[in-house]
Design a protein around this motif. Structure first.
Motif, mmCIF file in Angstrom:
data_model
loop_
_atom_site.group_PDB
_atom_site.id
_atom_site.type_symbol
_atom_site.label_atom_id
_atom_site.label_comp_id
_atom_site.label_asym_id
_atom_site.label_seq_id
_atom_site.Cartn_x
_atom_site.Cartn_y
_atom_site.Cartn_z
ATOM 1 N N VAL A 3 -17.958 -21.039 -0.759
ATOM 2 C CA VAL A 3 -17.775 -20.612 -2.145
ATOM 3 C C VAL A 3 -16.307 -20.228 -2.334
ATOM 4 C CG1 VAL A 3 -20.144 -19.767 -2.369
ATOM 5 C CG2 VAL A 3 -18.334 -18.211 -1.598
ATOM 6 N N ILE A 4 -15.922 -20.026 -3.585
ATOM 7 C CA ILE A 4 -14.558 -19.582 -3.882
ATOM 8 C C ILE A 4 -14.625 -18.182 -4.474
ATOM 9 C CG2 ILE A 4 -12.535 -19.961 -5.363
ATOM 10 C CD1 ILE A 4 -13.062 -22.976 -5.059
ATOM 11 N N PHE A 5 -13.854 -17.268 -3.890
ATOM 12 C CA PHE A 5 -13.761 -15.891 -4.368
ATOM 13 C C PHE A 5 -12.285 -15.568 -4.590
ATOM 14 C CE2 PHE A 5 -13.293 -11.287 -3.176
ATOM 15 C CZ PHE A 5 -13.912 -10.760 -4.298
ATOM 16 N N ASN A 6 -11.915 -15.361 -5.857
ATOM 17 C CA ASN A 6 -10.510 -15.063 -6.201
ATOM 18 C C ASN A 6 -9.531 -16.064 -5.573
ATOM 19 O OD1 ASN A 6 -11.306 -12.934 -7.777
ATOM 20 N ND2 ASN A 6 -10.832 -11.366 -6.258
ATOM 21 N N SER A 7 -9.784 -17.339 -5.807
ATOM 22 C CA SER A 7 -8.920 -18.459 -5.385
ATOM 23 C C SER A 7 -9.024 -18.828 -3.911
ATOM 24 C CB SER A 7 -7.436 -18.191 -5.707
ATOM 25 O OG SER A 7 -7.252 -18.054 -7.086
ATOM 26 N N ARG A 8 -9.703 -18.038 -3.107
ATOM 27 C CA ARG A 8 -9.818 -18.322 -1.675
ATOM 28 C C ARG A 8 -11.223 -18.806 -1.335
ATOM 29 N NH1 ARG A 8 -8.197 -13.194 1.601
ATOM 30 N NH2 ARG A 8 -8.582 -14.667 3.304
ATOM 31 N N THR A 9 -11.314 -19.668 -0.343
ATOM 32 C CA THR A 9 -12.599 -20.219 0.079
ATOM 33 C C THR A 9 -13.187 -19.387 1.205
ATOM 34 O OG1 THR A 9 -11.826 -22.432 -0.512
ATOM 35 C CG2 THR A 9 -13.771 -22.297 0.892
ATOM 36 N N PHE A 10 -14.458 -19.042 1.063
ATOM 37 C CA PHE A 10 -15.170 -18.237 2.062
ATOM 38 C C PHE A 10 -16.527 -18.864 2.334
ATOM 39 C CE2 PHE A 10 -12.394 -15.156 0.026
ATOM 40 C CZ PHE A 10 -12.001 -14.292 1.053
ATOM 41 N N ASP A 11 -17.075 -18.538 3.493
ATOM 42 C CA ASP A 11 -18.491 -18.774 3.712
ATOM 43 C C ASP A 11 -19.240 -17.674 2.966
ATOM 44 O OD1 ASP A 11 -20.469 -20.379 5.592
ATOM 45 O OD2 ASP A 11 -21.137 -18.281 5.545
ATOM 46 N N THR A 12 -20.422 -17.966 2.443
ATOM 47 C CA THR A 12 -21.148 -16.972 1.642
ATOM 48 C C THR A 12 -21.383 -15.667 2.419
ATOM 49 O OG1 THR A 12 -23.187 -18.101 2.293
ATOM 50 C CG2 THR A 12 -22.336 -18.562 0.098
ATOM 51 N N SER A 13 -21.518 -15.759 3.725
ATOM 52 C CA SER A 13 -21.776 -14.556 4.527
ATOM 53 C C SER A 13 -20.535 -13.698 4.716
ATOM 54 C CB SER A 13 -22.329 -14.952 5.907
ATOM 55 O OG SER A 13 -21.378 -15.744 6.607
ATOM 56 N N ALA A 14 -19.370 -14.207 4.308
ATOM 57 C CA ALA A 14 -18.115 -13.486 4.562
ATOM 58 C C ALA A 14 -17.378 -13.089 3.292
ATOM 59 C CB ALA A 14 -17.209 -14.348 5.445
ATOM 60 N N VAL A 15 -18.008 -13.253 2.138
ATOM 61 C CA VAL A 15 -17.335 -12.879 0.886
ATOM 62 C C VAL A 15 -17.150 -11.359 0.842
ATOM 63 C CG1 VAL A 15 -17.492 -12.866 -1.623
ATOM 64 C CG2 VAL A 15 -18.308 -14.844 -0.343
ATOM 65 N N PRO A 16 -15.924 -10.868 0.658
ATOM 66 C CA PRO A 16 -15.654 -9.418 0.716
ATOM 67 C C PRO A 16 -15.994 -8.693 -0.584
ATOM 68 C CG PRO A 16 -13.603 -10.589 0.353
ATOM 69 C CD PRO A 16 -14.670 -11.650 0.496
ATOM 70 N N LEU A 17 -17.280 -8.557 -0.870
ATOM 71 C CA LEU A 17 -17.710 -7.867 -2.088
ATOM 72 C C LEU A 17 -17.836 -6.372 -1.829
ATOM 73 C CD1 LEU A 17 -20.441 -10.241 -3.549
ATOM 74 C CD2 LEU A 17 -18.127 -9.873 -4.400
ATOM 75 N N ASP A 18 -17.344 -5.576 -2.781
ATOM 76 C CA ASP A 18 -17.382 -4.127 -2.723
ATOM 77 C C ASP A 18 -18.693 -3.633 -3.335
ATOM 78 O OD1 ASP A 18 -16.946 -1.414 -2.923
ATOM 79 O OD2 ASP A 18 -15.060 -1.575 -4.033
ATOM 80 N N LEU A 19 -19.378 -2.696 -2.664
ATOM 81 C CA LEU A 19 -20.626 -2.177 -3.217
ATOM 82 C C LEU A 19 -20.400 -1.353 -4.485
ATOM 83 C CD1 LEU A 19 -22.692 -1.153 -0.059
ATOM 84 C CD2 LEU A 19 -23.044 -3.109 -1.574
ATOM 85 N N ALA A 20 -19.152 -0.955 -4.727
ATOM 86 C CA ALA A 20 -18.827 -0.236 -5.964
ATOM 87 C C ALA A 20 -18.460 -1.194 -7.093
ATOM 88 C CB ALA A 20 -17.681 0.741 -5.710
ATOM 89 N N ASN A 21 -18.603 -2.484 -6.832
ATOM 90 C CA ASN A 21 -18.313 -3.534 -7.808
ATOM 91 C C ASN A 21 -19.074 -3.260 -9.115
ATOM 92 O OD1 ASN A 21 -19.657 -5.828 -8.985
ATOM 93 N ND2 ASN A 21 -19.169 -7.072 -7.230
ATOM 94 N N ARG A 22 -18.386 -3.369 -10.228
ATOM 95 C CA ARG A 22 -18.938 -2.957 -11.516
ATOM 96 C C ARG A 22 -20.034 -3.899 -12.030
ATOM 97 N NH1 ARG A 22 -16.764 1.121 -14.301
ATOM 98 N NH2 ARG A 22 -17.567 0.228 -16.241
ATOM 99 N N ALA A 23 -20.044 -5.128 -11.554
ATOM 100 C CA ALA A 23 -21.149 -6.021 -11.923
ATOM 101 C C ALA A 23 -22.445 -5.495 -11.314
ATOM 102 C CB ALA A 23 -20.866 -7.436 -11.451
ATOM 103 N N PHE A 24 -22.363 -5.041 -10.070
ATOM 104 C CA PHE A 24 -23.530 -4.514 -9.354
ATOM 105 C C PHE A 24 -23.962 -3.164 -9.934
ATOM 106 C CE2 PHE A 24 -25.135 -1.907 -5.763
ATOM 107 C CZ PHE A 24 -26.274 -2.627 -5.454
ATOM 108 N N CYS A 25 -22.986 -2.304 -10.239
ATOM 109 C CA CYS A 25 -23.295 -0.941 -10.690
ATOM 110 C C CYS A 25 -23.643 -0.839 -12.178
ATOM 111 C CB CYS A 25 -22.118 -0.020 -10.380
ATOM 112 S SG CYS A 25 -21.797 0.208 -8.618
ATOM 113 N N TYR A 26 -22.965 -1.649 -13.006
ATOM 114 C CA TYR A 26 -23.117 -1.485 -14.450
ATOM 115 C C TYR A 26 -23.417 -2.780 -15.200
ATOM 116 C CZ TYR A 26 -20.848 2.926 -13.307
ATOM 117 O OH TYR A 26 -20.537 4.147 -12.747
ATOM 118 N N GLY A 27 -23.490 -3.886 -14.514
ATOM 119 C CA GLY A 27 -23.644 -5.166 -15.220
ATOM 120 C C GLY A 27 -22.411 -5.521 -16.023
#
Length: 273
Positions: A3-27
């Motif tokens: 997948v692509i995350f912020n212009s960089r290519t990652f494997d889905t298991s390695a995407v550096p998502l923050d648990l405080a991410n506002r999509a997760f916390c607030y939609g």
């Protein structure tokens, strides 16, 4: 899966998502679904325009690199790296960066792009359409867009399954037809075409906009407004449109409906490629 995350290519298991991410916390985010391939219509620029407009409403800075050229190149790259077929479903998710509670402290955004095989034909029988008895749409400054706050559509999907339907229709709080839980809705009576107004709270679909313009160009009277469910009960045919194509319904509330193929066959080849 790559997948692509912020212009960089990652494997889905390695995407550096923050648990405080506002999509997760607030939609606090948006998404677009784009289907491309040899037998599909390239509407990427229309999807990006809606995404950019929604970012403006939410006071989120639209990432400069999200251009049509970048998205097309990303789709080809992920198709190749994931060994996917030529017809694919691309999902772009964009959210506000971490900070703040209900009141955000940032206008910057992060985004994620994934590509999967698309298996549904462009024009298809959508089966049995029913009516939601518990979920309603609401008009707002952002109701035209696809947001990550999609709980009404989740609840409608649950109700659809409980009613053993193929698709379910939503009305607004005043009882006006709005959309299905997956797509914009149209119906045909004779030479007249009808679709709900955006003030019902329905999403301003990219395919919806194309179809409205093409119907008008081909001599059909297109009526957009507020209509009660009775209008569908008397319709000759009912169909829905979204990024994946057009699905027509063989019945609504157990009333049989005809296919709109004859009315649509002259329009489909005219959609922009």
């Amino acid at each position: 899966m790559k997948v692509i995350f912020n212009s960089r290519t990652f494997d889905t298991s390695a995407v550096p998502l923050d648990l405080a991410n506002r999509a997760f916390c607030y939609g606090d985010g948006l998404f677009e679904t784009i289907v491309t391939g040899p037998e599909r219509f390239n509407l990427i620029d229309f999807h990006l325009a809606r995404l950019q407009r929604a970012c403006h409403v939410l006071n989120i800075k639209f990432p400069r690199e999200l251009t049509v050229t970048f998205i097309e190149a990303s789709i080809k790259q992920l198709q190749a790296e994931n060994e996917l077929s030529q017809t694919v479903r691309t999902k772009i998710m964009l959210w506000r960066n971490t900070g703040g509670l209900y009141s955000p402290s940032s206008t910057d955004a992060s985004y994620f792009i994934e590509v999967k095989n698309a298996e549904k034909p462009f024009f298809r029988n959508g089966g049995k359409l029913g009516l939601s008895e518990s979920v309603y749409t609401n008009f707002s400054p952002i109701s035209f867009a696809k947001t990550m706050s999609a709980m009404p559509y989740v609840l409608a999907g649950i109700e659809k399954d409980q009613q053993a339907l193929d698709e379910i229709l939503l009305t607004d709080v005043h009882g006006n037809i709005a959309e299905t839980h997956l797509a914009n809705v149209f119906w045909i009576n004779g030479s007249n075409v009808f679709t709900p107004d955006l003030t019902t709270g329905c999403i301003e679909g990219v395919m919806r906009k194309q179809l409205i313009a093409l119907f008008a160009q081909n001599g059909h009277k297109v009526n957009t407004g507020k209509f009660t469910v009775d209008a569908l009960q008397h319709a000759d045919s009912i169909f829905a449109s979204n990024a994946s194509g057009i699905s027509y319904f063989s019945s609504f509330l157990d009333l049989e409906k005809s296919s709109p193929k004859k009315a649509l066959q002259e329009l489909i080849p005219q959609l922009p490629l």
